[in-house]
Design a protein around this motif. Structure first.
Motif, short mmCIF file in Angstrom:
data_model
loop_
_atom_site.label_atom_id
_atom_site.label_comp_id
_atom_site.label_asym_id
_atom_site.label_seq_id
_atom_site.Cartn_x
_atom_site.Cartn_y
_atom_site.Cartn_z
N ALA A 9 0.83 -1.20 0.00
CA ALA A 9 0.00 0.00 0.00
C ALA A 9 0.86 1.25 0.00
O ALA A 9 0.58 2.23 -0.71
N ARG A 15 1.08 4.37 -2.68
CA ARG A 15 1.02 5.79 -2.31
C ARG A 15 2.18 6.55 -2.94
O ARG A 15 2.01 7.65 -3.49
N MET A 20 -4.65 1.21 -1.11
CA MET A 20 -4.03 2.03 -0.08
C MET A 20 -4.03 1.34 1.28
O MET A 20 -3.64 1.93 2.28
N GLY A 21 -4.53 0.08 1.33
CA GLY A 21 -4.46 -0.71 2.54
C GLY A 21 -5.74 -0.80 3.34
O GLY A 21 -5.72 -1.26 4.50
N LEU A 22 -6.88 -0.44 2.76
CA LEU A 22 -8.14 -0.42 3.51
C LEU A 22 -8.49 -1.76 4.14
O LEU A 22 -8.98 -1.82 5.27
N PRO A 49 -9.39 2.40 -2.69
CA PRO A 49 -9.03 2.39 -1.27
C PRO A 49 -8.32 1.12 -0.83
O PRO A 49 -7.47 1.17 0.07
N THR A 50 -8.63 -0.03 -1.44
CA THR A 50 -7.95 -1.26 -1.00
C THR A 50 -6.48 -1.24 -1.40
O THR A 50 -5.66 -1.86 -0.72
N ASN A 103 -2.68 7.25 4.02
CA ASN A 103 -2.13 7.19 2.66
C ASN A 103 -2.96 8.03 1.70
O ASN A 103 -2.43 8.80 0.90
N ALA A 135 -4.60 3.25 5.77
CA ALA A 135 -5.16 3.54 4.44
C ALA A 135 -5.63 4.99 4.37
O ALA A 135 -5.39 5.68 3.38
#
Length: 312
Positions: free
Chosen positions: A78, A82, A108-110, A105-106, A120, A117
């Motif tokens: 993630a 970014r 970015m680590g959601l 969003p996933t 980020n 997330a």
């Protein structure tokens, strides 16, 4: 004889099931771009994508640039996404492209660490604001709908107004979401929806999806809040054109949005007619899930790939 609508559902379901098939993904990543995936994906590098965007801009078509990737499993991945978006924003500024950005969003680590997330995404939105750019947070499947909307609302509450999201017409909850986000003046992209959802959450019949799509488009256009109408459906596009004429809606309050490689001539025609048009331009090495969804949308896309396989 199998009803056409039922056959279409089977076709889409079968293709979408391939999105998680590792063998199919391995084959696609090895041969896909050469066999026709390049029609829907602008390349694997930022340089390739920016070159394609310049060609679109030359035709009066704006772009939104998406570095493909979703469902990451490690927070380090993630963070890498970014960092790529930071480079992406700089690339847009340096090339002076008429282009904003889209992210999932996933990626970015959601699904791993919602707090990380958010940080980020906020960093990307902050960098974009400093460059007078806009960030579209894409909507994924219904498991992430609430979280995605809440991220956008939180960013707006913190003063970051250069961010918006996507609302999917096939979900039952859509009308409520539209009302709330319109009251908060959130910039939205409206789409029919491309994920496989259960009958308890989404309309099963396309005629119901289309009816809801027209309703939410009308509601947004009446609101005067900037809206992207994302569709390749000419019947919907013609309906929008008639609606804005009847309502004397200014062209400056909305735009048509379409995907890279699909209905290219229609995009150019709309731009020549004076409408704002934005093309969603995806790039990157993790393009397989996106590619499968594009195939599932239209049988003609599958035929295009099969023809290229035969040629090779």
């Amino acid at each position: 004889m199998i009803p056409l609508e039922f056959a279409d559902k089977l076709f889409r379901s079968a293709l979408l099931s391939l999105a998680g098939n590792r063998a199919a993904e391995a084959f696609a990543l090895k041969y896909g771009l050469r066999l026709g995936a390049h029609k829907f994906v602008a390349g694997e590098t930022l340089t390739e994508a920016l070159e394609k965007i310049q060609r679109l801009n030359d035709k009066g078509i704006a772009a939104t640039l998406d570095h493909l990737g979703e469902g990451v499993t490690r927070i380090s991945e993630a963070d890498s996404f970014r960092e790529e978006y930071s480079r992406l924003l700089i690339g847009i500024r340096e090339s002076k492209a008429d282009c904003n950005v889209s992210l999932k969003p996933t990626q970015m680590g959601l699904a791993i660490d919602p707090g990380r997330a958010y940080d980020n995404i906020k960093q990307i939105v902050k960098e974009a604001r400093s460059m007078r750019n806009f960030v579209r947070i894409d909507m994924e499947d219904s498991a992430y709908t609430d979280d995605t909307i809440n991220i956008v609302r939180r960013l707006h509450a913190e003063g970051y107004l250069n961010v918006g999201t996507v609302i999917q017409a096939y979900l039952f909850r859509t009308e409520k979401d539209i009302r709330r986000l319109s009251l908060e003046k959130v910039n939205l992209r409206l789409v029919k929806g491309a994920y496989k959802e259960p009958k308890t959450l989404a309309f099963a019949r396309m005629e119901d999806v289309n009816a809801n799509f027209r309703e939410i488009i009308a509601a947004r256009l009446r609101s005067g809040i900037y809206t992207g109408v994302a569709t390749h459906d000419e019947a919907i596009i013609d309906w929008v054109k008639s609606f804005v004429k009847e309502q004397t809606t200014p062209y400056s309050s909305f735009e048509f949005q379409m995907l890279y490689g699909i209905r290219t001539q229609l995009q150019e025609t709309l731009a020549k007619e004076g409408y704002r048009v934005r093309c969603y331009v995806p790039y990157g090495r993790m393009w397989y899930p996106y590619f499968v969804r594009r195939l599932a949308e239209r049988p003609a896309n599958v035929l295009f790939i099969l023809k290229n396989m035969i040629k090779h």
